[in-house]
Design a protein around this motif. Structure first.
Motif, PDB file in Angstrom:
ATOM      1  N   GLU A 184       9.001   0.620  43.030  1.00  0.00           N
ATOM      2  CA  GLU A 184       9.746   0.513  41.774  1.00  0.00           C
ATOM      3  C   GLU A 184      11.244   0.737  42.004  1.00  0.00           C
ATOM      4  O   GLU A 184      12.077   0.063  41.388  1.00  0.00           O
ATOM      5  N   TRP A 234      -0.027  -4.427  38.267  1.00  0.00           N
ATOM      6  CA  TRP A 234       0.197  -4.459  36.820  1.00  0.00           C
ATOM      7  C   TRP A 234       1.401  -3.619  36.403  1.00  0.00           C
ATOM      8  O   TRP A 234       2.125  -3.993  35.492  1.00  0.00           O
ATOM      9  N   GLU A 235       1.626  -2.486  37.055  1.00  0.00           N
ATOM     10  CA  GLU A 235       2.724  -1.621  36.640  1.00  0.00           C
ATOM     11  C   GLU A 235       4.114  -2.177  37.029  1.00  0.00           C
ATOM     12  O   GLU A 235       5.135  -1.681  36.589  1.00  0.00           O
TER      13      GLU A 235
END
Length: 111
Positions: free
Chosen positions: A55, A97-98
């Protein structure tokens, strides 16, 4: 051996990175932009929330793309040390998915 090479004249090269202490952990991200002589044009780094390494890498590339978009830069080569991120953006690998929303935002900025 890893080396950095400058872009051809008329282009810029952007190197991005994101990381966190632990995975997940407190993260940071940043990028630097250099010209064909290797001179620094712009750099930005910031601390971010609890996150994962992937991320943080994705946020670094999104921040760089947003800067290019807002400042009219078009001829930019982006380099990342994240093969996973690169392949997800290029639709070669499945996106977890995140990360779907962030990767879609990156793809939209690339267009």
């Amino acid at each position: 051996k890893v080396t950095w090479s400058p872009p051809e004249e008329g282009k810029l090269k952007c190197n991005i990175n994101g990381a966190c202490r632990g995975n997940p952990g407190m993260g940071s991200c940043g990028f630097c932009l250099r010209n064909h002589t290797g001179d620094l044009v712009f750099a930005k780094a910031k601390g971010i929330w609890m996150t994962t390494n992937m991320e943080a890498e994705a946020l670094a590339i999104y921040e760089a793309l947003s800067y290019f978009h807002g400042n009219g830069f078009r001829q930019v080569i982006i380099e990342t040390d994240s093969l996973c991120l690169k392949r997800m953006i290029l639709k070669q690998w499945r996106v977890p998915w995140e990360m779907v929303e962030r990767i879609e935002k990156i793809r939209n900025r690339l267009q």
